[in-house]
Write a protein that holds these residues in place. Structure first.
Motif: not given
Length: 212
Positions: A127-130, A160-166, A172-176, A205-212
């Motif tokens: 139910v979360h999104f990134v 966006l399609m690649a992120l949909g596979e997350t 929640f992990t550096a390796e992930g 590289y991630f310049t911002n990374f938020i999980v809600q």
């Protein structure tokens, strides 16, 4: 009479010799051509011609040509000239400050490009999104960045399609997060190869990374 017979007998012999000589000329020509071809291969004539016909693709940028950011003028130590006190292995930088040159590091320059707008995607089976901000890097010349800008709409769709596979475990992990980076690199390069025949993106590289 004997002289006449001898002369008549020698005539066919001369004709045979002439025929043999004429038959040998093409062999010599072929041999000479083969030798020239062999020499040309050794000298790299044919490989040079093949390289000339290759596609005009982006080339790697040496580290020595890397565009480096300069510190703001008027900062600490600003205005100090590069005199004899500079250490070995250092070169004068902006504002007179030395720019250190350490051993090792990347062999080629890195050029960064932050993509406009952030990406938002639902997590897989969650139910979360990134929401992430993304920048790419390339060791190749500016043509790779030009290709990215030209095909940015297609690239955004692929990202966006690649992120949909997350999955939740990955965010929640550096390796992930590194797995996500790898997927995004493949997605972006896939679009560039499809559109331009050449990828060139080495990392995301991630310049911002938020999980809600």
């Amino acid at each position: 009479m004997a002289d006449t017979k001898d002369a008549g007998a020698e005539a066919p012999k001369k004709k045979k010799k002439n025929l043999l000589l004429l038959a040998g000329v093409p062999v010599l020509l072929l041999g000479g051509g083969g030798g020239a071809a062999f020499y040309g291969m050794q000298a790299g004539w044919f490989s040079a011609a093949a390289h000339a016909e290759e596609k005009d693709e982006p080339h790697l940028v040496p580290k020595s040509e890397e565009k480096r950011a300069s510190a703001k003028e008027g900062g600490e130590g600003g205005g100090h000239g590069g005199g004899e006190g500079e250490g070995a292995g250092e070169a004068p930088g902006h504002g007179g400050m030395p720019t250190p040159k350490g051993e090792g590091g990347d062999k080629y320059a890195s050029t960064y490009y932050p993509m406009d707008k952030e990406f938002t995607s639902n997590l897989q089976d969650s139910v979360h999104f990134v929401q992430v901000g993304v920048a790419v890097s390339t060791p190749y010349d500016e043509r790779v960045l030009e290709n990215i800008k030209t095909h940015e709409i297609a690239i955004r769709s692929a990202v966006l399609m690649a992120l949909g596979e997350t999955t939740e475990d990955e965010v929640f992990t550096a390796e992930g997060k590194r797995h996500i980076q790898d997927r995004l690199v493949k997605a972006i390069n896939g679009v560039l190869k499809e559109k331009e025949g050449f990828g060139g993106v080495s990392n995301v590289y991630f310049t911002n990374f938020i999980v809600q």
